[in-house]
Design a protein around this motif. Structure first.
Motif, PDB file in Angstrom:
ATOM      1  N   ALA A   1      76.323  68.318  60.994  1.00  0.00           N
ATOM      2  CA  ALA A   1      76.768  66.798  61.335  1.00  0.00           C
ATOM      3  C   ALA A   1      76.286  66.573  62.631  1.00  0.00           C
ATOM      4  O   ALA A   1      76.653  67.498  63.794  1.00  0.00           O
ATOM      5  CB  ALA A   1      78.261  66.739  61.290  1.00  0.00           C
ATOM      6  N   VAL A   2      75.621  65.487  62.864  1.00  0.00           N
ATOM      7  CA  VAL A   2      75.255  64.859  64.144  1.00  0.00           C
ATOM      8  C   VAL A   2      76.227  63.888  64.692  1.00  0.00           C
ATOM      9  O   VAL A   2      76.396  62.855  63.937  1.00  0.00           O
ATOM     10  CB  VAL A   2      73.839  64.367  64.331  1.00  0.00           C
ATOM     11  N   VAL A   3      76.876  64.142  65.482  1.00  0.00           N
ATOM     12  CA  VAL A   3      78.055  63.044  66.150  1.00  0.00           C
ATOM     13  C   VAL A   3      77.430  62.512  67.237  1.00  0.00           C
ATOM     14  O   VAL A   3      77.186  62.748  68.309  1.00  0.00           O
ATOM     15  CB  VAL A   3      79.562  63.785  66.269  1.00  0.00           C
ATOM     16  N   GLY A   4      77.312  61.097  66.848  1.00  0.00           N
ATOM     17  CA  GLY A   4      76.650  60.244  67.917  1.00  0.00           C
ATOM     18  C   GLY A   4      75.051  59.718  67.573  1.00  0.00           C
ATOM     19  O   GLY A   4      74.378  60.381  67.294  1.00  0.00           O
ATOM     20  N   GLY A   5      74.850  58.356  67.810  1.00  0.00           N
ATOM     21  CA  GLY A   5      73.610  57.951  67.196  1.00  0.00           C
ATOM     22  C   GLY A   5      72.740  57.284  68.131  1.00  0.00           C
ATOM     23  O   GLY A   5      71.967  56.291  67.868  1.00  0.00           O
ATOM     24  N   GLY A   6      73.026  57.671  69.594  1.00  0.00           N
ATOM     25  CA  GLY A   6      71.898  57.362  70.421  1.00  0.00           C
ATOM     26  C   GLY A   6      70.642  58.126  70.345  1.00  0.00           C
ATOM     27  O   GLY A   6      70.329  58.875  69.384  1.00  0.00           O
ATOM     28  N   PRO A   7      69.862  57.955  71.480  1.00  0.00           N
ATOM     29  CA  PRO A   7      68.540  58.939  71.352  1.00  0.00           C
ATOM     30  C   PRO A   7      68.634  60.609  71.051  1.00  0.00           C
ATOM     31  O   PRO A   7      67.936  61.080  70.117  1.00  0.00           O
ATOM     32  CB  PRO A   7      67.881  58.687  72.821  1.00  0.00           C
ATOM     33  N   SER A   8      69.622  60.995  71.480  1.00  0.00           N
ATOM     34  CA  SER A   8      69.784  62.619  71.311  1.00  0.00           C
ATOM     35  C   SER A   8      70.185  62.579  70.026  1.00  0.00           C
ATOM     36  O   SER A   8      69.817  63.664  69.365  1.00  0.00           O
ATOM     37  CB  SER A   8      70.837  63.022  72.436  1.00  0.00           C
ATOM     38  N   GLY A   9      71.481  62.011  69.388  1.00  0.00           N
ATOM     39  CA  GLY A   9      71.641  62.135  68.169  1.00  0.00           C
ATOM     40  C   GLY A   9      70.644  61.805  66.955  1.00  0.00           C
ATOM     41  O   GLY A   9      70.459  62.542  66.022  1.00  0.00           O
ATOM     42  N   ALA A  10      69.840  60.712  67.259  1.00  0.00           N
ATOM     43  CA  ALA A  10      69.125  60.261  66.199  1.00  0.00           C
ATOM     44  C   ALA A  10      67.889  61.269  66.328  1.00  0.00           C
ATOM     45  O   ALA A  10      67.496  61.439  65.182  1.00  0.00           O
ATOM     46  CB  ALA A  10      68.424  58.830  66.611  1.00  0.00           C
ATOM     47  N   CYS A  11      67.213  61.644  67.272  1.00  0.00           N
ATOM     48  CA  CYS A  11      66.156  62.630  67.373  1.00  0.00           C
ATOM     49  C   CYS A  11      66.667  64.085  66.822  1.00  0.00           C
ATOM     50  O   CYS A  11      65.672  64.730  66.085  1.00  0.00           O
ATOM     51  CB  CYS A  11      65.597  62.715  68.924  1.00  0.00           C
ATOM     52  N   ALA A  12      67.785  64.118  66.736  1.00  0.00           N
ATOM     53  CA  ALA A  12      68.519  65.560  66.290  1.00  0.00           C
ATOM     54  C   ALA A  12      68.410  65.419  64.774  1.00  0.00           C
ATOM     55  O   ALA A  12      68.013  66.248  64.019  1.00  0.00           O
ATOM     56  CB  ALA A  12      69.695  65.849  66.919  1.00  0.00           C
TER      57      ALA A  12
ATOM     58  N   ASP B   1      75.479  48.716  66.027  1.00  0.00           N
ATOM     59  CA  ASP B   1      74.718  47.707  67.222  1.00  0.00           C
ATOM     60  C   ASP B   1      75.013  48.035  68.404  1.00  0.00           C
ATOM     61  O   ASP B   1      74.983  47.105  69.325  1.00  0.00           O
ATOM     62  CB  ASP B   1      74.993  46.394  66.745  1.00  0.00           C
ATOM     63  N   ASN B   2      75.506  49.248  69.033  1.00  0.00           N
ATOM     64  CA  ASN B   2      75.851  49.494  70.342  1.00  0.00           C
ATOM     65  C   ASN B   2      74.616  49.207  71.158  1.00  0.00           C
ATOM     66  O   ASN B   2      73.500  49.519  70.941  1.00  0.00           O
ATOM     67  CB  ASN B   2      75.989  50.972  70.430  1.00  0.00           C
ATOM     68  N   ALA B   3      75.007  48.583  72.367  1.00  0.00           N
ATOM     69  CA  ALA B   3      73.890  48.149  73.682  1.00  0.00           C
ATOM     70  C   ALA B   3      74.402  48.992  74.775  1.00  0.00           C
ATOM     71  O   ALA B   3      75.228  48.495  75.431  1.00  0.00           O
ATOM     72  CB  ALA B   3      73.805  46.850  73.884  1.00  0.00           C
TER      73      ALA B   3
ATOM     74  N   ARG C   1      68.238  49.109  74.946  1.00  0.00           N
ATOM     75  CA  ARG C   1      68.843  50.403  74.214  1.00  0.00           C
ATOM     76  C   ARG C   1      69.136  49.969  72.768  1.00  0.00           C
ATOM     77  O   ARG C   1      69.074  50.950  71.944  1.00  0.00           O
ATOM     78  CB  ARG C   1      69.965  50.967  75.000  1.00  0.00           C
ATOM     79  N   GLU C   2      69.671  48.879  72.367  1.00  0.00           N
ATOM     80  CA  GLU C   2      70.077  48.513  71.141  1.00  0.00           C
ATOM     81  C   GLU C   2      69.023  48.625  69.989  1.00  0.00           C
ATOM     82  O   GLU C   2      69.030  48.732  68.816  1.00  0.00           O
ATOM     83  CB  GLU C   2      70.797  47.136  71.167  1.00  0.00           C
ATOM     84  N   VAL C   3      67.753  48.166  70.807  1.00  0.00           N
ATOM     85  CA  VAL C   3      66.507  48.242  70.047  1.00  0.00           C
ATOM     86  C   VAL C   3      65.921  49.532  69.816  1.00  0.00           C
ATOM     87  O   VAL C   3      65.527  49.898  68.621  1.00  0.00           O
ATOM     88  CB  VAL C   3      65.421  47.253  70.676  1.00  0.00           C
ATOM     89  N   MET C   4      65.688  50.147  70.869  1.00  0.00           N
ATOM     90  CA  MET C   4      65.164  51.595  70.679  1.00  0.00           C
ATOM     91  C   MET C   4      66.202  52.499  69.868  1.00  0.00           C
ATOM     92  O   MET C   4      65.755  53.247  69.069  1.00  0.00           O
ATOM     93  CB  MET C   4      65.072  52.272  72.166  1.00  0.00           C
TER      94      MET C   4
ATOM     95  N   ALA D   1      79.395  48.262  81.273  1.00  0.00           N
ATOM     96  CA  ALA D   1      79.774  49.656  82.183  1.00  0.00           C
ATOM     97  C   ALA D   1      80.043  50.711  81.362  1.00  0.00           C
ATOM     98  O   ALA D   1      80.570  50.693  80.313  1.00  0.00           O
ATOM     99  CB  ALA D   1      80.910  49.148  82.951  1.00  0.00           C
ATOM    100  N   HIS D   2      79.851  51.889  82.136  1.00  0.00           N
ATOM    101  CA  HIS D   2      79.661  53.103  81.255  1.00  0.00           C
ATOM    102  C   HIS D   2      79.633  54.404  82.215  1.00  0.00           C
ATOM    103  O   HIS D   2      78.844  54.309  83.061  1.00  0.00           O
ATOM    104  CB  HIS D   2      78.426  53.289  80.396  1.00  0.00           C
ATOM    105  N   PRO D   3      80.126  55.488  81.888  1.00  0.00           N
ATOM    106  CA  PRO D   3      79.987  56.749  82.544  1.00  0.00           C
ATOM    107  C   PRO D   3      78.939  57.299  82.212  1.00  0.00           C
ATOM    108  O   PRO D   3      78.335  57.438  81.155  1.00  0.00           O
ATOM    109  CB  PRO D   3      81.461  57.538  81.964  1.00  0.00           C
ATOM    110  N   ILE D   4      78.401  57.856  83.142  1.00  0.00           N
ATOM    111  CA  ILE D   4      77.200  58.805  83.006  1.00  0.00           C
ATOM    112  C   ILE D   4      77.517  60.127  83.992  1.00  0.00           C
ATOM    113  O   ILE D   4      77.765  60.112  84.963  1.00  0.00           O
ATOM    114  CB  ILE D   4      75.877  58.220  83.475  1.00  0.00           C
ATOM    115  N   PRO D   5      77.091  61.371  83.468  1.00  0.00           N
ATOM    116  CA  PRO D   5      77.372  62.623  83.939  1.00  0.00           C
ATOM    117  C   PRO D   5      76.494  62.820  85.287  1.00  0.00           C
ATOM    118  O   PRO D   5      75.242  62.422  85.445  1.00  0.00           O
ATOM    119  CB  PRO D   5      76.856  63.621  82.631  1.00  0.00           C
ATOM    120  N   GLU D   6      76.887  63.714  86.210  1.00  0.00           N
ATOM    121  CA  GLU D   6      76.425  64.040  87.268  1.00  0.00           C
ATOM    122  C   GLU D   6      75.733  65.432  87.181  1.00  0.00           C
ATOM    123  O   GLU D   6      74.785  65.776  88.018  1.00  0.00           O
ATOM    124  CB  GLU D   6      77.162  63.874  88.459  1.00  0.00           C
TER     125      GLU D   6
END
Length: 424
Positions: free
Chosen positions: A6-17, A37-39, A95-98, A260-265
């Motif tokens: 199971a890949v949890v998350g459908g952004g670039p990391s999840g989709a490529c996995a 349709d997340n942007a 991002r919603e397109v890619m 707005a969104h959190p991004i890790p440091e």
């Protein structure tokens, strides 16, 4: 019965996995995404090497940026991009397109999509157990009263971002995070023409005390944003400042989306436990100084999935934590650890006060600095040092720091005692 991933998350990391796992016929692959349709709020810049490496079609790229303006706290402008070859560029995407393209491709390869919010993950009681993980989720495509469902799987790839449920389930620990804030602004055609192949980066304590503000061109609008770790409560003040600094270039524009969104440091303390691993933002793979994360998300997702497929030997055995560490974590750190380290140092040196920021912009005049920066960014490799140019750069840096100190205005103090005590 096939083993399940199971890949949890459908952004670039999840989709490529999911794409990699789905191509293995003896593995049943699921991709769980709460919003198809997340942007995601994001500058949307991708390096040139990503286009070929991930076989991205031309229409994914909204703009090809070949020029950048670095703008100092005193509004001194330095144009960079002189060293780029004719066929080199930074890709700007929505991002919603890619993300949608990458996710659809994974589904075409055989990944089973589930449009749902993961609410809880039950892990095997014993870390050495062959028992399955149970993922509880609430479907988003069946209406508000959809009953909770569950899925038993053998391997989990956590690609679910900064607030990762998978990270919580495996007790991966916390990390510092920035708040990124962006407005998409529709400007008239004449103003848009100015940004045809141009992006802008603004530095100064007015737009961010520890990062930068940006104006990045998209298909029919510009993304205008900023971010900060050390003073997150002040993010809207910094956003007002970046709009003011951009001034007439975006004046009269219509705000069509606020994000707005959190991004890790930095990395999570733990990125793998038993047969669950983290990739992308969930793992903390965003660089300091540049704030880049898209390429590293996609790459880490692919590397993690390739490790899983290799270790499962055609779906006949389950991977182990030791195997995942050896085949995914260590190779990833070997490839990109030096890049994270260098950018961390650069941020600590040049993003700490206005004098250092003035020096940073001043240094960007050097064609050697521009060439090294673009080659490192576009192709994701550290450039072989040139001893003569590096000695010149050392003396040039000292001169830039002295000039910056002479012309910079002091940073305005701010009070953020509650959040500053929480920093890791």
């Amino acid at each position: 019965m096939k083993y399940r991933v199971a890949v949890v998350g459908g952004g670039p990391s999840g989709a490529c996995a999911a794409e990699i796992c789905a191509q293995e016929p003896n593995i049943e692959t699921y991709i769980i995404e709460r919003k198809f349709d997340n942007a995601k709020p994001c500058g949307g810049a991708i390096p040139l090497c990503m286009v070929d490496e991930f076989d991205l079609p031309a229409d994914i790229i909204d703009r090809k940026v070949r020029k950048m303006k670095m703008i100092s706290p005193s509004n001194r402008e330095v144009d960079i991009g002189k060293t780029l070859k004719e066929d080199e560029y930074i890709g700007m995407c929505r991002r919603e397109v890619m993300d949608g393209y990458l996710r659809d491709r994974a589904v075409e390869y055989g990944a089973i999509p589930i449009n749902a919010l993961v609410t809880k993950i039950d892990t095997p009681a014993d870390s050495d157990s062959q028992g399955r993980y149970t993922i509880h989720y609430s479907r988003n495509d069946l209406g508000r009263k959809a009953p909770e469902e569950s899925l038993d799987v053998d391997v989990i790839i956590g690609a679910d971002g900064a607030n990762s449920r998978v990270a919580k389930a495996i007790d991966a620990g916390e990390y510092n995070f920035a708040i990124a804030f962006q407005e998409r602004i529709k400007i008239d055609d004449e103003k848009m023409a100015f940004y045809d192949e141009l992006a802008e980066m603004y530095v100064g304590d007015d737009v961010s005390p520890d990062f930068y503000g940006w104006v990045f061109p998209k298909y029919d609008h510009v993304g205008v944003g900023t971010g900060t770790v050390i003073n997150r409560p002040g993010i809207k003040m910094y956003q007002d400042a970046i709009r003011e600094r951009a001034g007439d270039k975006i004046a009269g524009g219509k705000i069509i989306k606020v994000e707005a969104h959190p991004i890790p440091e930095h990395y999570r303390p733990r990125r793998v436990k038993n047969r669950a691993m983290l990739v992308g933002d969930a793992a903390g793979y965003v660089t300091k100084c540049s704030g880049e994360g898209i390429y590293f998300a996609a790459k880490s997702g692919r590397m993690a999935a390739e490790a899983v497929v290799k270790l499962m030997k055609g779906g006949t055995v389950l991977p182990t934590e030791e195997g995942i560490t050896a085949e995914y974590i260590k190779p990833y750190d070997g490839l990109y650890g030096p890049t994270y380290t260098v950018l961390d140092i650069l941020q600590k040196v040049f993003y700490t006060n206005n004098a250092a920021r003035e020096a940073f912009v001043d240094m960007c005049q050097s064609e050697y600095v521009q060439d090294v920066t673009f080659q490192s960014y576009l192709y994701k490799r550290l450039v072989t040092p040139n001893p003569v140019e590096d000695i010149k750069l050392l003396f040039g840096t000292v001169g830039s720091l002295l000039r910056g100190r002479a012309i910079a205005t002091p940073d305005k103090p701010f009070s953020n005692p509650v959040e500053s005590l929480k920093r890791l």
